[in-house]
Design an enzyme around this catalytic site. Structure first.
Site, PDB file in Angstrom:
ATOM      1  CE1 TYR A 123      -3.161  -2.944   0.256  1.00  0.00           C
ATOM      2  CE2 TYR A 123      -4.574  -1.190   1.060  1.00  0.00           C
ATOM      3  CZ  TYR A 123      -4.413  -2.461   0.548  1.00  0.00           C
ATOM      4  OH  TYR A 123      -5.520  -3.243   0.338  1.00  0.00           O
ATOM      5  CE  LYS A 170       0.627 -18.998   0.842  1.00  0.00           C
ATOM      6  NZ  LYS A 170      -0.076 -20.239   1.226  1.00  0.00           N
ATOM      7  CG  ASP A 203      -3.258 -20.379   2.281  1.00  0.00           C
ATOM      8  OD1 ASP A 203      -2.667 -20.006   3.312  1.00  0.00           O
ATOM      9  OD2 ASP A 203      -2.803 -21.270   1.530  1.00  0.00           O
ATOM     10  CG  ASP A 227      -8.178  -3.561   2.465  1.00  0.00           C
ATOM     11  OD1 ASP A 227      -9.292  -3.401   2.999  1.00  0.00           O
ATOM     12  OD2 ASP A 227      -7.823  -2.950   1.443  1.00  0.00           O
ATOM     13  CG  ASP A 231     -14.118  -5.981   2.840  1.00  0.00           C
ATOM     14  OD1 ASP A 231     -13.701  -5.094   3.616  1.00  0.00           O
ATOM     15  OD2 ASP A 231     -14.622  -5.735   1.723  1.00  0.00           O
TER      16      ASP A 231
HETATM   17  P1  ATP Z   1     -14.166  -0.328  -2.241  1.00  0.00           P
HETATM   18  O1  ATP Z   1     -13.902  -0.738  -3.643  1.00  0.00           O
HETATM   19  O2  ATP Z   1     -13.686   1.035  -1.924  1.00  0.00           O
HETATM   20  O3  ATP Z   1     -13.759  -1.338  -1.199  1.00  0.00           O
HETATM   21  P2  ATP Z   1     -16.990  -0.522  -2.905  1.00  0.00           P
HETATM   22  O4  ATP Z   1     -17.833   0.666  -2.846  1.00  0.00           O
HETATM   23  O5  ATP Z   1     -16.681  -1.071  -4.232  1.00  0.00           O
HETATM   24  O6  ATP Z   1     -15.709  -0.196  -2.033  1.00  0.00           O
HETATM   25  P3  ATP Z   1     -17.692  -2.009  -0.629  1.00  0.00           P
HETATM   26  O7  ATP Z   1     -17.712  -0.810   0.127  1.00  0.00           O
HETATM   27  O8  ATP Z   1     -16.655  -3.026  -0.333  1.00  0.00           O
HETATM   28  O9  ATP Z   1     -17.605  -1.737  -2.164  1.00  0.00           O
HETATM   29  O10 ATP Z   1     -19.129  -2.617  -0.485  1.00  0.00           O
HETATM   30  C1  ATP Z   1     -19.572  -3.717  -1.228  1.00  0.00           C
HETATM   31  C2  ATP Z   1     -21.068  -3.640  -1.301  1.00  0.00           C
HETATM   32  O11 ATP Z   1     -21.634  -3.786   0.011  1.00  0.00           O
HETATM   33  C3  ATP Z   1     -21.566  -2.276  -1.779  1.00  0.00           C
HETATM   34  O12 ATP Z   1     -21.548  -2.217  -3.166  1.00  0.00           O
HETATM   35  C4  ATP Z   1     -22.949  -2.200  -1.168  1.00  0.00           C
HETATM   36  O13 ATP Z   1     -23.899  -2.855  -1.970  1.00  0.00           O
HETATM   37  C5  ATP Z   1     -22.767  -2.957   0.153  1.00  0.00           C
HETATM   38  N1  ATP Z   1     -22.535  -1.989   1.247  1.00  0.00           N
HETATM   39  C6  ATP Z   1     -21.366  -1.440   1.627  1.00  0.00           C
HETATM   40  N2  ATP Z   1     -21.550  -0.593   2.641  1.00  0.00           N
HETATM   41  C7  ATP Z   1     -22.870  -0.595   2.935  1.00  0.00           C
HETATM   42  C8  ATP Z   1     -23.691   0.094   3.902  1.00  0.00           C
HETATM   43  N3  ATP Z   1     -23.191   0.971   4.779  1.00  0.00           N
HETATM   44  N4  ATP Z   1     -25.016  -0.155   3.892  1.00  0.00           N
HETATM   45  C9  ATP Z   1     -25.556  -1.037   3.023  1.00  0.00           C
HETATM   46  N5  ATP Z   1     -24.844  -1.707   2.109  1.00  0.00           N
HETATM   47  C10 ATP Z   1     -23.505  -1.496   2.046  1.00  0.00           C
END
Ligand code: ATP
Length: 340
Positions: A123, A170, A203, A227, A231
């Site tokens: 990063y 890893k 993994d 990161d 998730d």
């Molecule tokens: P990044 O690429 O920056 O990690 P992103 O916007 O592509 O972010 P994420 O934030 O990882 O995607 O979120 C994945 C999906 O989860 C989103 O597209 C949305 O549908 C859902 N999501 C994320 N945050 C929320 C929230 N606070 N409330 C409801 N749904 C959410």
């Protein structure tokens, strides 16, 4: 009076920020803890308007505040949060995953925290082209690895939990970089004989977060792995809409949701603001410790219990199986914060 800088963000950022301001105003009005919130621009909109994703003025105001709240920013995220983490030396990224009742979660008995090294690894943005190839430099230092390991062991010591640290890496493949990270964590572990120490390949960890997530207490890992795994761990307990995070340094801290700007649901008033509001709870705990202010802890606890009492009673946003909009859910929180 605490001065709070607030990056309002892109995508669902402004809706989440509106919810956060509303909750902070309610705390100001009813709970005797005073905040001066300074909204700031950074991210895609700032880039469009000023030519800079992270304007100098924004950085100056953040540095003069007591703590920063950051809603998600869009495509320019790396130019905002990664830079802020570096210039403010926010070396520890803390991402709890805690089960609460009545969530559409894979598991309801999880209480763990990911301690992610926040300043190094892939990063640092040191990438370049070399002929037809692309190269990224993965930087891991002994100092940063030991510093984050120490933070993880201190966290495990303070938590009323399993008293265990799992170092995730890893090193069988990345022998030099992850080898150094693993060795540094092992060395620090010797200063904490009361904490169980184990190592796990990334993994295997990804699999075990699904198979036996209850076995984890504190995971310490490098930037990219942290990161990705955070998730995953947030999904195990109910999803990104409920996942807060803290970026902590020795004298300053920034709080933000784990998730990104979620453009797919932006502007629809359906985002779950809990991720950001639980980040405020983490901020209150940090301010409470830093300033020896018990009111911060009390208000933080009240905010967290208000959110989870509402969820338990079926007042939820769509992502966790309810029908409340962002503003309706926020309104319920501010109502209950005043009357509880
Ligand atoms: P990044 O690429 O920056 O990690 P992103 O916007 O592509 O972010 P994420 O934030 O990882 O995607 O979120 C994945 C999906 O989860 C989103 O597209 C949305 O549908 C859902 N999501 C994320 N945050 C929320 C929230 N606070 N409330 C409801 N749904 C959410």
């Amino acid at each position: 009076m605490y001065k709070i800088s607030l990056i309002t963000g892109d995508g669902i950022g402004p809706e989440l920020s509106e919810s956060a301001v509303s909750v902070l105003n309610t705390i100001n009005d009813k709970l005797d803890l005073k905040f001066d919130v300074i909204p700031l621009s950074a991210g895609d909109k700032a880039l469009e308007q000023t030519g800079k994703a992270l304007p100098d003025e924004t950085v100056k105001i953040i540095k003069n505040s007591d703590a920063c709240l950051k809603a998600p920013v869009g495509e320019s995220a790396a130019d905002v949060i990664v830079v802020l983490r570096r210039i403010l030396d926010l070396y520890a990224n803390i991402r709890p995953a805690k089960s609460y009742p009545h969530m559409p979660a894979l598991r309801d008995d999880i209480d763990m925290v990911i301690v992610r090294e926040n300043t190094e690894d892939l990063y640092t943005g040191k990438e370049f082209s070399l002929g037809n190839s692309a190269v990224a430099l993965r930087i891991i230092s002994e100092n940063a690895s030991k510093r984050i390991a120490k933070y993880a062991f201190e966290t495990a010591t303070q938590r009323n939990s399993k008293k265990k640290v799992t170092c995730v890496h890893k090193s069988n493949v990345m022998r030099v970089t992850d080898g150094l990270f693993a060795k540094s964590c092992l060395e620090v572990s010797k200063e904490y004989p009361e904490i169980v120490f184990e190592e796990m390949y990334v993994d295997a960890c990804a699999m075990n977060l699904i198979r036996q997530p209850e076995s984890f207490d504190v995971i310490v890992t490098t930037n990219l792995f942290g990161d990705i795994l955070s998730d995953e761990s947030s999904q195990v307990v109910g999803g990104l809409g409920m996942a807060p995070a803290a970026n902590i340094g020795d004298s300053f801290a920034l709080f933000e949701p784990v998730h990104g700007s979620a453009f797919d649901i932006a502007g629809k008033n359906i985002a779950n603001p809990s991720s950001f509001l639980l980040s405020i709870k983490m901020m209150l705990d940090w301010l409470g410790t830093k300033n020896n202010d018990p009111l911060c802890f009390a208000v933080g606890q009240k905010l967290e219990s208000t959110i989870f009492d509402l969820v338990k009673s079926g007042v939820k946003t769509k992502d966790i199986g309810g029908d409340k909009t962002t503003s309706e859910f926020t309104h319920e929180i501010t109502n209950h914060l005043t009357t509880n």
